[in-house]
Structure formats: C-alpha cells, structure tokens
Design a protein around this motif. Structure first.
Motif, short mmCIF file in Angstrom:
data_model
loop_
_atom_site.label_atom_id
_atom_site.label_comp_id
_atom_site.label_asym_id
_atom_site.label_seq_id
_atom_site.Cartn_x
_atom_site.Cartn_y
_atom_site.Cartn_z
N LEU A 218 0.73 -1.24 -0.31
CA LEU A 218 -0.01 0.00 -0.16
C LEU A 218 1.07 1.40 -0.39
CD1 LEU A 218 -2.92 -1.30 2.76
CD2 LEU A 218 -2.58 -1.71 0.38
N SER A 219 1.42 1.72 -1.13
CA SER A 219 2.78 2.30 -1.07
C SER A 219 1.40 3.79 -1.46
CB SER A 219 3.61 2.28 -2.32
OG SER A 219 2.77 2.60 -3.42
N GLN A 220 0.61 3.87 -1.28
CA GLN A 220 0.35 5.47 -1.76
C GLN A 220 -1.42 5.29 -0.99
OE1 GLN A 220 0.87 6.91 -4.57
NE2 GLN A 220 2.47 5.46 -5.27
N LEU A 221 -0.39 4.71 0.37
CA LEU A 221 -2.31 4.67 1.30
C LEU A 221 -1.22 6.01 2.02
CD1 LEU A 221 -4.46 3.46 2.97
CD2 LEU A 221 -2.37 2.26 4.31
N GLN A 222 -2.38 6.89 2.60
CA GLN A 222 -2.41 8.10 2.95
C GLN A 222 -3.09 8.52 4.58
OE1 GLN A 222 -3.95 11.90 0.98
NE2 GLN A 222 -2.14 11.02 -1.30
N LYS A 223 -3.92 7.71 4.63
CA LYS A 223 -4.68 7.72 6.26
C LYS A 223 -5.04 6.14 6.35
CE LYS A 223 -7.30 12.12 5.02
NZ LYS A 223 -8.56 11.78 5.06
N GLU B 166 4.75 7.83 1.59
CA GLU B 166 3.20 8.18 1.75
C GLU B 166 1.87 8.76 3.29
OE1 GLU B 166 2.99 10.27 -0.64
OE2 GLU B 166 5.31 9.75 -0.86
N LEU B 167 2.10 8.46 4.13
CA LEU B 167 0.87 7.88 4.87
C LEU B 167 1.55 9.39 5.99
CD1 LEU B 167 -1.19 5.74 6.71
CD2 LEU B 167 0.37 5.14 8.53
N LYS B 168 -0.12 10.31 5.65
CA LYS B 168 -0.15 11.51 6.62
C LYS B 168 -0.72 11.63 8.10
CE LYS B 168 0.42 14.21 2.65
NZ LYS B 168 -0.91 14.95 1.43
N THR B 169 -2.48 10.36 8.42
CA THR B 169 -2.60 9.50 9.22
C THR B 169 -3.14 8.53 10.15
OG1 THR B 169 -4.17 11.79 9.01
CG2 THR B 169 -5.00 10.19 10.63
#
Length: 347
Positions: free
Chosen positions: A154-159, A180-183
């Motif tokens: 999940l390399s594009q996962l942000q949340k 890319e995880l932000k949250t």
C-alpha cells in the motif's frame, strides 16, 4: 426475406431487454433493494438488512455502499467483475473473517472502509492487490495482531485507522512501506510497546494517535517511543497524549533511569506453554495425547472453501415479476431463433 430480418430485429430487442433487466436486478427501478445512480455510477445498498451481497451489481459501478447491513461473511468472489470500484464501504456490519483474495479484483480501489465489524484477524496478503489505496479503515474491530507485511503493497496509503481494536503488539517493519502515510490512529488498543524504528519511515506523517494504550514505562523498550515523541513534538500532532499505564506520566517524559528494566514480552501468537514442551519431550510416542483438531481448521488445512452461495434474503433477488419477465424473454428469444433458422433454410 422480410421474415428473417424482422425476426432478427425482434431477437436483438428481446436480448437487449433481457440483459438490461438481469444487470439491473439489484436496483429499485427493477424491483431490487439498492439505489443506482447511472450518472455517478454509485450503488447504495446501505441499511437494507442484507445478509448477503446483492446479485448483478453493475460492472461499471464506481462506489458501492454496503454499510449498516447484517453481513457476517463474504464469498471470495463477492467483488469479482467490479474492477472499476474506487470506494467500497462495508462499515457497520458483522464481518468476522475475510476470505483470502476477496479484494484482489479491486485494482482501482482508493478507499476501503471495514470499520465497526467483528474482525478478529486478517489473512496474510489480503490487501496486496490494492496498490492504489489511499484510505483504509479497520477501526472498531477485534484485531489482536497484524500479519507481517500486511500493508507492504500500500505505497500510496495516506490514512490508516486502527483505533479501538485489541492490538497487543505490532510486527517489526509493519509501516516501513507507507512513505505517503499522513494519518495513523492507534488509540484505544492494548499496546505496551512498539518495535524500535517502527515509525522511522513515516516521513510524511502529521497525525498519530497513541493515547488510551497501557504503555509500559518501566521497560527499556519504551525509550524508542519516548525519544521519537520528543523529537517529533510540534510536527506530528496528538502524540503528546500518550501516557504510561495508569496515567501517572506522559511517555515523552520517561528517562533512561526510569525505564531501566530489560523486559521480555511473550509472543502471544506463537508461544507454547513450557509445561506442554516438557511433557512432550519426556513422553514416548504412545503416551502423547491425541489433540482434537477443530473441524474448521482441518477444512482449511485441506484447502476446503465454502461454495459460493446466492443471497439468502428474498429482497436481494429479482422480484417475482422480474423473474417471470426474464423467463418470458428467454422463451421469446428461443422462438425468434427457431424462426430465423426456419426462414434461412427456406431461403
């Protein structure tokens, strides 16, 4: 030759009507329970009391809402043919397990909502095909552990939402591929520690919830987390709320003198009681007791899988009128085909 032409036209009209009726069987306009929006490609099946996935969901569906139903299990082919989906919502159901490969065809999925179910574990590789996923909700389940590498694809996962589970530990490197995880929400679990370096790859992280966990501040293992919180204080929000078990002190305030013990935490997923090891080692083959094997585990060992089943709820199937209409279409279509063959032979 007018006869065969007219018959062919009739055949085309009847076939089109039949296909349209079959594909739209889940929508209210055709007697189904779901609401379908042809313009936005949204299918809303929320809060319908469904115990199975409705049949014939349109293949071009972009968003599928199944929240608030009574789904307790899914066939492994539940979402086959829905590779245009970008959002799938399964919140507020009763899912206890996820079959291996159930999401493998959803290669364009951006959001997967699995919160507020009864999941106790996740199959290894369950999310491996969801390489475009940006949001994953697993909150409010009963997860006690996570498989190693479960988020690696999940390399594009942000949340990522994991709050309100029963997580007792995190695998080493579990977040290493989530650049890319932000949250990230881990609050209200049973975490006493985290592996060294577990958050080091999260360079874009701006929100991390760690509160309401029984952090063990007497062991040296807590020092990584304490130092990381102090370092990221002011750049990552909510991390300062993490407190030691009992709420006596904030984790970021722990010093090396206070966390002096070298604690050993048992691996609850693989640990074997010492008494069992001793007994087996000192016994002859004839003395080893026969351990009962649960039937469901034996079936899994043999590779058994439940056959796909049709929805059990009457409202998930076509209405009676729709069914009769389909049968009439089949009869008329067969007659038209015979009519064409008859005239072609004469010609």
């Amino acid at each position: 030759m007018m006869g065969p032409v007219m018959a062919a036209c009739l055949l085309i009209i009847l076939s089109t009507a039949w296909i349209s009726q079959a594909n739209g069987a889940t929508c209210k306009k055709d007697g189904g329970v779901c609401t379908c929006n042809d313009q936005t490609k949204n299918v809303d099946c929320s809060s319908k009391g469904l115990t199975a996935i409705p049949i014939n969901i349109p293949a071009d569906t972009d968003r599928l809402d199944l929240r608030g139903n009574k789904l307790s299990s899914l066939p492994h082919t539940a979402f086959h043919g829905l590779n245009k989906l970008t959002i799938l919502n399964l919140q507020f159901n009763k899912l206890q397990t996820l079959p291996t490969g159930v999401f493998d065809h959803l290669v364009n999925l951006n959001e997967l909502h699995l919160g507020t179910n009864q999941l106790t574990s996740l199959p290894p590789g369950i999310f491996d095909k969801l390489t475009k996923l940006t949001r994953l909700d697993l909150d409010r389940n009963q997860l006690k552990s996570l498989p190693g590498g479960v988020f690696d694809k999940l390399s594009q996962l942000q949340k990522l939402y994991l709050q309100e589970n029963q997580l007792q530990s995190l695998p080493h490197g579990v977040f290493d591929k989530l650049a890319e995880l932000k949250t990230l929400d881990l609050q209200n679990n049973q975490l006493q520690r985290v592996p060294d370096g577990v958050f080091d790859s999260l360079l874009n992280l701006n929100t991390l919830d760690l509160n309401d966990n029984p952090w063990d501040c007497s062991c040296r293992d807590i020092l990584y987390l304490s130092n990381w919180i102090r370092e990221k204080k002011g750049t990552v929000s909510n991390i300062e709320a993490a407190e030691c078990d009992g709420g006596t002190k904030a984790v970021l305030e722990i010093t090396e003198e206070e966390a002096a013990e070298d604690c050993v935490y048992p691996n609850t997923t693989t640990a074997i009681p010492t008494t069992i090891i001793t007994t087996l080692a000192s016994s002859n083959d004839d003395d080893i007791p026969e351990l009962p094997v649960p039937q469901e585990n034996f079936q899994k060992f043999l590779g058994y899988q439940e056959p796909d089943h049709l929805p059990a709820q009457p409202q998930c199937l076509m209405s009676i009128s729709g069914y009769l209409g389909l049968m009439m279409s089949l009869v008329l279509t067969s007659a038209a085909i015979l009519y064409v063959i008859h005239f072609l032979k004469k010609a």
